[in-house]
Design a protein around this motif. Structure first.
Motif, PDB file in Angstrom:
ATOM      1  N   LEU A  63      -2.972   8.539  -2.692  1.00 30.92           N
ATOM      2  CA  LEU A  63      -2.220   7.327  -2.379  1.00 30.92           C
ATOM      3  C   LEU A  63      -1.294   7.012  -3.529  1.00 30.92           C
ATOM      4  O   LEU A  63      -1.739   6.891  -4.682  1.00 30.92           O
ATOM      5  CB  LEU A  63      -3.197   6.187  -2.113  1.00 30.92           C
ATOM      6  N   SER A  64      -0.016   6.893  -3.208  1.00 31.36           N
ATOM      7  CA  SER A  64       0.984   6.666  -4.254  1.00 31.36           C
ATOM      8  C   SER A  64       2.242   6.087  -3.627  1.00 31.36           C
ATOM      9  O   SER A  64       2.615   6.473  -2.516  1.00 31.36           O
ATOM     10  CB  SER A  64       1.311   8.009  -4.932  1.00 31.36           C
ATOM     11  N   SER A 110       2.271   6.819   1.000  1.00 33.95           N
ATOM     12  CA  SER A 110       2.559   5.452   0.548  1.00 33.95           C
ATOM     13  C   SER A 110       2.430   4.536   1.748  1.00 33.95           C
ATOM     14  O   SER A 110       2.802   4.913   2.860  1.00 33.95           O
ATOM     15  CB  SER A 110       3.991   5.398   0.005  1.00 33.95           C
ATOM     16  N   ILE A 111       1.912   3.319   1.534  1.00 35.25           N
ATOM     17  CA  ILE A 111       1.832   2.399   2.687  1.00 35.25           C
ATOM     18  C   ILE A 111       3.060   1.503   2.768  1.00 35.25           C
ATOM     19  O   ILE A 111       3.171   0.690   3.679  1.00 35.25           O
ATOM     20  CB  ILE A 111       0.548   1.539   2.685  1.00 35.25           C
ATOM     21  N   GLY A 112       4.009   1.628   1.876  1.00 33.79           N
ATOM     22  CA  GLY A 112       5.211   0.805   1.973  1.00 33.79           C
ATOM     23  C   GLY A 112       6.016   0.864   0.703  1.00 33.79           C
ATOM     24  O   GLY A 112       5.527   1.310  -0.340  1.00 33.79           O
ATOM     25  N   TYR A 120       6.779  -0.724  -1.933  1.00 34.13           N
ATOM     26  CA  TYR A 120       6.455  -1.709  -2.962  1.00 34.13           C
ATOM     27  C   TYR A 120       5.353  -1.076  -3.798  1.00 34.13           C
ATOM     28  O   TYR A 120       4.702  -0.125  -3.353  1.00 34.13           O
ATOM     29  CB  TYR A 120       5.966  -3.037  -2.354  1.00 34.13           C
ATOM     30  N   LEU A 173       1.808  -1.326  -5.702  1.00 32.33           N
ATOM     31  CA  LEU A 173       0.532  -2.028  -5.867  1.00 32.33           C
ATOM     32  C   LEU A 173      -0.063  -1.630  -7.217  1.00 32.33           C
ATOM     33  O   LEU A 173       0.408  -0.692  -7.854  1.00 32.33           O
ATOM     34  CB  LEU A 173      -0.423  -1.634  -4.745  1.00 32.33           C
TER      35      LEU A 173
END
Ligand code: ADE
Length: 264
Positions: free
Chosen positions: A99-100, A144-146, A148, A150
């Motif tokens: 996740l990145s 990536s979930i979007g 931006y 985190l």
């Protein structure tokens, strides 16, 4: 009469290995609501492994400065590699995901793809990210979930676990549907109302109270299109309106349009 509890599955349909330096982030998420139920029923299984448990030295250091300079720390490769290999030698190969924010964008189509994979590993970065050799040696994909940034991949992992779990057969109740909803055909979902019929002077659209299922279905398709046009025009470019949708939007029924064309 109370409904009997569903029989617990022996083998989960979705098996998720979370890899995180902060496993406590997942505690209430995994105990609650849809995912909690799916785990309780044995349809989904989630295990969490902390790479710090695989770090050596007195301080069990998992991060270090970035070669070339720059702010922030990078996760070292050795503890992560050891954790991944330990999990897989105990429980089998997974589809490995890092996740990145530098990954491919997560969407409903990718959720559907992951729901068929059986075993997933979600590797959560922290700080400035993960040593690139982990990606090169182990990752099947980087997500990536979007657009931006985190503080780490944990929240992104919960997003993926929830979006994927609800697509696994048996997770949603019979009354709920994973098909008739936003994004399933590149369209946002139509608006919905429930009781009371009037709230603060605002009423429910007449057609929804009519009991005419065909009219309700047509109205919903149109509202879904209008909403997509207003809020996500990019989806209409990616998935152009069909002939049916074009006539819905123009307000001219398709049959009449055809006849007029023939008459010319
Ligand atoms: N880690 C930090 N930001 C992220 C994002 N947008 N998606 C996935 N993992 C992340």
């Amino acid at each position: 009469m109370r409904k009997p509890a569903p029989a617990k599955l022996d083998t989960p349909l979705l098996d998720v290995e979370l890899m995180s330096l902060f496993p406590e982030i997942f505690d209430s998420f995994l105990r609650t609501s849809l995912v909690g139920k799916a785990i309780e029923n044995g349809i989904v299984r989630v295990a969490c492994t902390n790479p710090r448990d695989f770090a050596s030295g007195r301080h069990r250091q998992v991060d270090d400065a970035s070669y070339g300079g720059g702010p922030g720390m990078v996760l070292r490769p050795e503890p992560l590699a050891a954790a991944i290999e330990s999990v897989e030698s105990a429980r089998g190969r997974t589809h490995r995901i890092i996740l990145s924010p530098a990954g491919r964008l997560f969407d409903q189509a990718l959720a559907q793809d992951l729901a068929c994979r059986g075993r997933l590993m979600l590797i959560c970065g922290r700080y400035e990210g993960v040593d690139e050799r982990i990606s090169d040696l182990f990752a099947d994909e980087v997500i990536s979930i979007g657009d931006y940034v985190l503080a780490g991949g944990e929240v992104a992992a919960t997003v993926i676990v929830e979006a994927v779990s609800r697509l696994v057969p048996g997770v949603l109740g019979c009354g709920d549907s994973a098909i008739d909803e936003s994004f399933s055909e590149g369209r946002l979902e139509y608006p919905q109302w429930t009781r009371p019929p009037e709230f603060r002077g605002m009423t429910v659209p007449e057609v929804l109270l009519s009991g005419n299922h065909a009219q309700v279905a047509t109205w919903r398709r149109l509202e879904s299109l209008r909403r997509t046009q207003a809020r996500r025009p990019d989806l209409l470019l990616r998935y152009p309106p069909s002939e049916d949708e074009q006539s819905l939007l123009s307000g001219v029924p398709r049959k009449r349009r055809k006849k007029t064309a023939q008459q010319r």
